[in-house]
Design an enzyme around this catalytic site. Structure first.
Site, PDB file in Angstrom:
ATOM      1  N   ASP A 177      27.373  19.850   2.743  1.00 46.70           N
ATOM      2  CA  ASP A 177      26.880  20.732   1.684  1.00 46.70           C
ATOM      3  C   ASP A 177      26.761  22.135   2.254  1.00 46.70           C
ATOM      4  OD1 ASP A 177      26.681  18.777  -0.294  1.00 46.70           O
ATOM      5  OD2 ASP A 177      24.598  18.307   0.190  1.00 46.70           O
ATOM      6  N   ASP A 213      29.989  18.205  -5.838  1.00 40.58           N
ATOM      7  CA  ASP A 213      28.746  18.048  -6.604  1.00 40.58           C
ATOM      8  C   ASP A 213      28.803  18.845  -7.904  1.00 40.58           C
ATOM      9  OD1 ASP A 213      27.743  16.539  -4.468  1.00 40.58           O
ATOM     10  OD2 ASP A 213      26.741  18.273  -3.567  1.00 40.58           O
TER      11      ASP A 213
END
EC number: 3.4.23.36
Length: 170
Positions: A123, A141
Site C-alpha cells: 500500500d 483497492d
C-alpha cells in the site's frame, strides 16, 4: 443459445488487464524506490508512503498470525471466478455492471499476486488531514471500491431498466 465472448460481459475483460497492470507496475515502482515506511509528500494532504498490509481493508486481521493470507487468497480467487462466470452470462451492453465486475476482478487479482509473492499487500497512497491519516491503499483497492460502489448503485437504480433495454434490442 449461450452468448459468445464478444456478446457477453467478457468483452470487458480488458479492464481487468488494465487495472492489474497499473496496480502491479505502481507497486513495483514503490518497492524499487521506497524503503518501508518512507514517505514523500506530493500535496499538503497527500503522500506516497510505503507500508505493508498483512490483512484486508483497513488492515482487518493484519495481526492474525498468517492464516489470513490464505483466507484472503481463497476469497479473491472465489470472487474473481464468480464474477467471471457472471460476466460470461450477461450481455456486453450492461456497461455499468460489466465495468464494476471487471474493476473488482482486476483489483482482487492485483492484491492476490502481492499476497502470493510477498505475503502482504503493498500500500502506498496516503491521504491525510493534519495528523489524521486515512489508511494507506493502492490502485487495486481503489478499483475494488469503485466496482463495489457501481454494483450497489446498479442494484438500487438501474439493473432492471438496463436489462429491459437489452431484452428489447434482441
Amino acid at each position: 443459445m449461450p452468448l459468445t465472448w464478444k456478446d457477453s460481459g467478457l468483452r470487458w475483460y480488458w479492464v481487468v488487464v488494465l487495472v492489474f497492470l497499473a496496480d502491479q507496475l505502481s507497486k513495483q515502482w514503490v518497492l524499487a524506490n521506497f524503503d518501508l515506511f518512507e514517505s514523500v509528500q506530493l500535496l499538503p494532504f497527500f503522500n506516497f508512503t510505503y507500508v505493508r498490509n498483512y490483512g484486508a481493508a483497513f488492515s482487518f486481521l493484519s495481526e492474525a498470525g498468517g492464516w489470513q493470507r490464505w483466507l484472503f487468497t481463497i476469497v479473491a480467487v472465489g470472487f474473481s471466478s464468480l464474477l467471471t462466470v457472471w460476466l460470461r452470462k450477461q450481455s456486453a451492453s450492461l456497461l455499468k455492471l460489466n465495468l464494476a465486475y471487471t474493476l473488482v476482478i482486476g483489483g482482487a487479482l492485483g492484491n492476490l499476486v502481492d499476497r502470493l509473492m510477498h505475503g502482504f499487500v503493498v500500500d502506498f497512497i496516503d491521504f491525510y488531514w493534519g495528523k489524521s491519516h486515512y489508511p494507506a491503499f493502492n490502485i487495486a483497492d481503489s478499483a475494488i471500491f469503485i466496482g463495489a460502489v457501481l454494483i450497489i448503485w446498479d442494484s438500487f437504480f438501474n439493473s432492471q431498466s438496463e436489462q429491459d433495454k437489452t431484452e428489447e434490442v434482441k
